[in-house]
Scaffold this motif. Sequence first.
Motif, short mmCIF file in Angstrom:
data_model
loop_
_atom_site.label_atom_id
_atom_site.label_comp_id
_atom_site.label_asym_id
_atom_site.label_seq_id
_atom_site.Cartn_x
_atom_site.Cartn_y
_atom_site.Cartn_z
N GLN A 40 0.70 -1.16 0.02
CA GLN A 40 -0.09 -0.05 0.07
C GLN A 40 0.89 1.32 0.03
O GLN A 40 1.81 1.48 0.81
N ILE A 41 0.73 2.13 -0.77
CA ILE A 41 1.35 3.33 -1.07
C ILE A 41 0.19 4.54 -0.77
O ILE A 41 -0.47 4.49 -1.90
N ASP A 42 0.56 5.24 0.12
CA ASP A 42 -0.35 6.47 0.45
C ASP A 42 0.40 7.71 -0.21
O ASP A 42 1.52 7.82 -0.28
N GLY A 43 -0.43 8.59 -0.52
CA GLY A 43 -0.05 9.73 -1.12
C GLY A 43 0.37 9.87 -2.19
O GLY A 43 1.68 10.69 -2.60
N ILE A 44 0.08 9.18 -3.21
CA ILE A 44 0.56 9.04 -4.45
C ILE A 44 -0.36 9.64 -5.66
O ILE A 44 -1.41 9.27 -5.59
N ASP A 45 0.09 10.44 -6.37
CA ASP A 45 -1.02 11.15 -7.48
C ASP A 45 -1.00 9.63 -8.72
O ASP A 45 -0.38 9.12 -8.79
N ARG A 46 -2.25 10.13 -9.37
CA ARG A 46 -2.66 9.13 -10.34
C ARG A 46 -1.41 8.80 -11.50
O ARG A 46 -1.20 7.81 -11.79
N ALA A 47 -0.70 9.94 -11.95
CA ALA A 47 0.04 9.65 -12.90
C ALA A 47 1.44 9.05 -12.41
O ALA A 47 1.86 7.98 -13.11
N ALA A 48 1.94 9.17 -11.25
CA ALA A 48 2.84 8.43 -10.54
C ALA A 48 2.35 6.93 -10.35
O ALA A 48 3.11 5.85 -10.45
N ALA A 49 1.07 6.77 -9.89
CA ALA A 49 0.53 5.26 -9.71
C ALA A 49 0.37 4.67 -10.92
O ALA A 49 0.81 3.33 -11.19
N ASP A 50 0.12 5.23 -12.15
CA ASP A 50 0.10 4.57 -13.22
C ASP A 50 1.54 4.36 -13.86
O ASP A 50 1.82 3.12 -14.40
N ARG A 51 2.48 5.01 -13.76
CA ARG A 51 3.88 4.57 -13.86
C ARG A 51 4.35 3.67 -13.12
O ARG A 51 5.31 2.64 -13.66
N LEU A 52 4.09 3.49 -11.64
CA LEU A 52 4.62 2.58 -11.08
C LEU A 52 4.02 1.32 -11.32
O LEU A 52 4.59 0.24 -11.19
N GLY A 53 2.62 1.46 -11.51
CA GLY A 53 1.95 0.05 -12.09
C GLY A 53 2.45 -0.51 -13.04
O GLY A 53 2.51 -1.86 -13.33
N THR A 54 2.53 0.27 -14.25
CA THR A 54 3.45 -0.05 -15.57
C THR A 54 4.90 -0.74 -15.13
O THR A 54 5.20 -2.02 -15.63
N LEU A 55 5.80 -0.16 -14.37
CA LEU A 55 6.89 -0.75 -14.08
C LEU A 55 6.61 -2.13 -13.32
O LEU A 55 7.52 -2.84 -13.46
N VAL A 56 5.75 -2.28 -12.20
CA VAL A 56 5.76 -3.67 -11.69
C VAL A 56 5.06 -4.65 -12.73
O VAL A 56 5.65 -5.73 -12.36
N LEU A 57 4.19 -4.33 -13.38
CA LEU A 57 3.83 -5.37 -14.48
C LEU A 57 4.94 -5.70 -15.33
O LEU A 57 5.02 -6.92 -15.49
N ALA A 58 5.74 -4.72 -15.91
CA ALA A 58 6.98 -5.15 -16.38
C ALA A 58 7.79 -6.01 -16.16
O ALA A 58 8.12 -7.00 -16.32
N GLY A 59 8.16 -5.60 -14.38
CA GLY A 59 8.85 -6.55 -13.81
C GLY A 59 8.31 -7.91 -13.46
O GLY A 59 9.13 -8.88 -13.57
N ALA A 60 6.99 -8.18 -13.39
CA ALA A 60 6.41 -9.38 -13.26
C ALA A 60 6.48 -9.96 -14.66
O ALA A 60 6.91 -11.47 -14.41
#
Length: 151
Positions: free
Chosen positions: A72-92
């Motif tokens: 769980q990551i609190d205090g994150i904006d939508r754009a950063a969340a999208d970038r992080l989600g893309t990175l995690v999916l690519a890593g997986a």
Amino acid sequence: MSEKLYSVEEVARLLGLHVRTVRGYIRSGRLKAVRIGKQYRIAPADLEKLTGRTLPARPSRAARVEVSSIVQIDGIDRAAADRLGTLVLAGANTTADPTGPLHVQTIYDKEQARLKIVIMGGATATADLLRLLDAVLDGENGLLTGRDGNA
């Protein structure tokens, strides 16, 4: 019957095919299968007939370890969340875990400015992905650096 039967999904994974392709082989008669309830099951001998080679021994199901993690990551904006989600999916998707693929789901709550990442899979691959997340979030130039110093 003491012989273990393969599911359509297991055959697809073993042969590197899509599940629909395997079902098509069954429907066309190219691969013999028995229907149990609403699912097909394939005998190892029938799979060997299709491929023309002996299959490796099946790993024991008792030896499989699966880990579920929620980040769980609190205090994150939508754009950063999208970038992080893309990175995690690519890593997986680039993890070569012999026990099976990682399953990752991201959920963003706009009102709370909160991202949740759910990771399910083998222990080693999950740990690798969590290390990647840690490096991206808490590194010197990490995604969360410079806000309040806390993750």
